[in-house]
Design a protein around this motif. Structure first.
Motif, PDB file in Angstrom:
ATOM      1  N   MET A   1      -2.800   8.168  -1.877  1.00  0.00           N
ATOM      2  CA  MET A   1      -2.682   8.133  -0.463  1.00  0.00           C
ATOM      3  C   MET A   1      -4.284   7.991   0.173  1.00  0.00           C
ATOM      4  O   MET A   1      -4.543   7.181   0.676  1.00  0.00           O
ATOM      5  CB  MET A   1      -2.217   9.405   0.174  1.00  0.00           C
ATOM      6  N   ALA A   2      -5.200   8.604  -0.498  1.00  0.00           N
ATOM      7  CA  ALA A   2      -6.490   8.616  -0.192  1.00  0.00           C
ATOM      8  C   ALA A   2      -6.968   7.201  -0.754  1.00  0.00           C
ATOM      9  O   ALA A   2      -7.931   6.459   0.186  1.00  0.00           O
ATOM     10  CB  ALA A   2      -7.433   9.662  -1.047  1.00  0.00           C
ATOM     11  N   GLN A   3      -6.666   6.714  -1.776  1.00  0.00           N
ATOM     12  CA  GLN A   3      -7.208   5.232  -2.220  1.00  0.00           C
ATOM     13  C   GLN A   3      -6.685   4.177  -1.327  1.00  0.00           C
ATOM     14  O   GLN A   3      -7.345   3.239  -0.726  1.00  0.00           O
ATOM     15  CB  GLN A   3      -6.707   4.978  -3.682  1.00  0.00           C
ATOM     16  N   ALA A   4      -5.287   4.410  -0.814  1.00  0.00           N
ATOM     17  CA  ALA A   4      -4.716   3.508  -0.027  1.00  0.00           C
ATOM     18  C   ALA A   4      -5.351   3.394   1.336  1.00  0.00           C
ATOM     19  O   ALA A   4      -5.582   2.303   2.063  1.00  0.00           O
ATOM     20  CB  ALA A   4      -3.091   3.904   0.314  1.00  0.00           C
ATOM     21  N   VAL A   5      -5.737   4.821   1.951  1.00  0.00           N
ATOM     22  CA  VAL A   5      -6.238   4.671   3.320  1.00  0.00           C
ATOM     23  C   VAL A   5      -7.829   4.220   3.142  1.00  0.00           C
ATOM     24  O   VAL A   5      -8.061   3.594   4.009  1.00  0.00           O
ATOM     25  CB  VAL A   5      -6.221   6.362   3.744  1.00  0.00           C
ATOM     26  N   SER A 172       0.902   9.871  11.430  1.00  0.00           N
ATOM     27  CA  SER A 172       1.285   8.395  11.611  1.00  0.00           C
ATOM     28  C   SER A 172       1.054   7.661  10.405  1.00  0.00           C
ATOM     29  O   SER A 172       1.565   6.430  10.330  1.00  0.00           O
ATOM     30  CB  SER A 172       0.776   7.699  12.819  1.00  0.00           C
ATOM     31  N   VAL A 173       0.217   8.049   9.487  1.00  0.00           N
ATOM     32  CA  VAL A 173      -0.345   7.190   8.411  1.00  0.00           C
ATOM     33  C   VAL A 173       0.445   8.005   7.032  1.00  0.00           C
ATOM     34  O   VAL A 173       1.190   7.300   6.370  1.00  0.00           O
ATOM     35  CB  VAL A 173      -1.898   7.200   8.163  1.00  0.00           C
ATOM     36  N   THR A 174       0.183   9.142   7.111  1.00  0.00           N
ATOM     37  CA  THR A 174       0.697  10.005   5.717  1.00  0.00           C
ATOM     38  C   THR A 174       2.065   9.819   5.476  1.00  0.00           C
ATOM     39  O   THR A 174       2.701   9.928   4.599  1.00  0.00           O
ATOM     40  CB  THR A 174       0.273  11.358   5.685  1.00  0.00           C
ATOM     41  N   GLU A 175       2.817   9.956   6.769  1.00  0.00           N
ATOM     42  CA  GLU A 175       4.428   9.835   6.821  1.00  0.00           C
ATOM     43  C   GLU A 175       5.018   8.461   6.916  1.00  0.00           C
ATOM     44  O   GLU A 175       6.217   8.483   6.972  1.00  0.00           O
ATOM     45  CB  GLU A 175       4.743  11.003   7.683  1.00  0.00           C
ATOM     46  N   ALA A 180      -0.669   2.338   3.462  1.00  0.00           N
ATOM     47  CA  ALA A 180      -1.712   1.482   3.529  1.00  0.00           C
ATOM     48  C   ALA A 180      -1.657   0.434   4.794  1.00  0.00           C
ATOM     49  O   ALA A 180      -2.680   0.121   5.493  1.00  0.00           O
ATOM     50  CB  ALA A 180      -1.956   0.719   2.273  1.00  0.00           C
ATOM     51  N   THR A 181      -0.548  -0.076   4.897  1.00  0.00           N
ATOM     52  CA  THR A 181      -0.162  -0.757   6.210  1.00  0.00           C
ATOM     53  C   THR A 181      -0.485  -0.198   7.573  1.00  0.00           C
ATOM     54  O   THR A 181      -1.166  -0.542   8.148  1.00  0.00           O
ATOM     55  CB  THR A 181       1.076  -1.359   6.181  1.00  0.00           C
ATOM     56  N   THR A 187      -6.994   0.806  11.777  1.00  0.00           N
ATOM     57  CA  THR A 187      -8.266   0.546  11.709  1.00  0.00           C
ATOM     58  C   THR A 187      -8.535  -1.075  12.518  1.00  0.00           C
ATOM     59  O   THR A 187      -9.568  -1.171  12.917  1.00  0.00           O
ATOM     60  CB  THR A 187      -8.572   0.103  10.015  1.00  0.00           C
ATOM     61  N   GLN A 188      -7.490  -2.088  12.245  1.00  0.00           N
ATOM     62  CA  GLN A 188      -7.782  -3.144  12.792  1.00  0.00           C
ATOM     63  C   GLN A 188      -7.937  -2.941  14.187  1.00  0.00           C
ATOM     64  O   GLN A 188      -8.680  -3.617  15.223  1.00  0.00           O
ATOM     65  CB  GLN A 188      -6.793  -4.045  12.341  1.00  0.00           C
TER      66      GLN A 188
END
Length: 194
Positions: A1-5, A172-175, A180-181, A187-188
């Motif tokens: 997860m950390a690498q994807a984020v 909203s990211v971890t679940e 990554a998307t 971020t964008q």
């Protein structure tokens, strides 16, 4: 997860207090090893033992430590002293309900490096929206203000708000089906020109 984020452009990765309580400060080390070029923040939500909230997490690779706001000035000062010695900034949670310009000034004088308005995950955003609190906080301090509140890519007004310096995003990211998307989209949107 950390690498994807991290690969999606996140500037900070928080190792949450529940994870640290479950597996220990080695969680900080494992995350830092996985994303060595991303700032790792250790969320240490204890109201006392200020020094001992900072030292072990810094030794395991934390780049910053996030402390709970109701801590005494003595605990905050002890954490700040340890943070200065180890080169680790201290971010302080701002408790809802009894914060004032005087409270902020006292914590600034103790040496904290920034503040965070967190939203109780069990309550949700509710009527006391974190951005309203952040606006008041910005009028009392020039230090960076981080804000959490269950935000996602659909919160376009929040993503564009000048009321925060750091936006804390979690579920909203971890679940997400594709974390990554989800992180990349956030971020964008945050870095997109007006």
């Amino acid at each position: 997860m950390a690498q994807a984020v991290a690969s999606a452009g996140a500037e900070f990765i928080e190792v949450g207090d529940p994870l640290i309580k479950t597996v220990g400060v080695t969680a900080v080390e494992r995350i830092k090893r996985a994303v060595p070029h991303t700032t790792v923040v250790a969320e240490m939500m204890s109201a006392d033992w200020g020094r001992d909230q900072v030292v072990p997490t810094a030794e395991y690779g934390a780049d910053a430590v996030f402390l709970i706001g109701p801590a005494t000035i003595a605990s905050v000062s002890a954490a700040v002293d340890a943070g200065r010695r180890l080169g680790v900034p201290i971010l302080l949670d701002v408790p809802s309900g009894h914060v004032s310009a005087h409270w902020i000034a006292d914590r600034e004088q103790a040496g904290v490096d920034g503040f965070a308005i967190t939203t109780d995950i069990d309550i949700g955003v509710g009527s006391n929206h974190p951005l309203a609190r952040s606006q008041a906080l910005h009028s009392w301090t020039r230090l960076p203000v981080a804000v959490s509140g269950g935000f996602s890519s659909t919160d376009r007004m929040v993503l564009r708000s000048p009321e925060w310096d750091v936006l804390i995003v979690g579920r909203s990211v971890t679940e997400a089906t594709d974390p990554a998307t989800a992180a990349r989209l956030l971020t964008q949107l945050i870095h997109q020109p007006e």
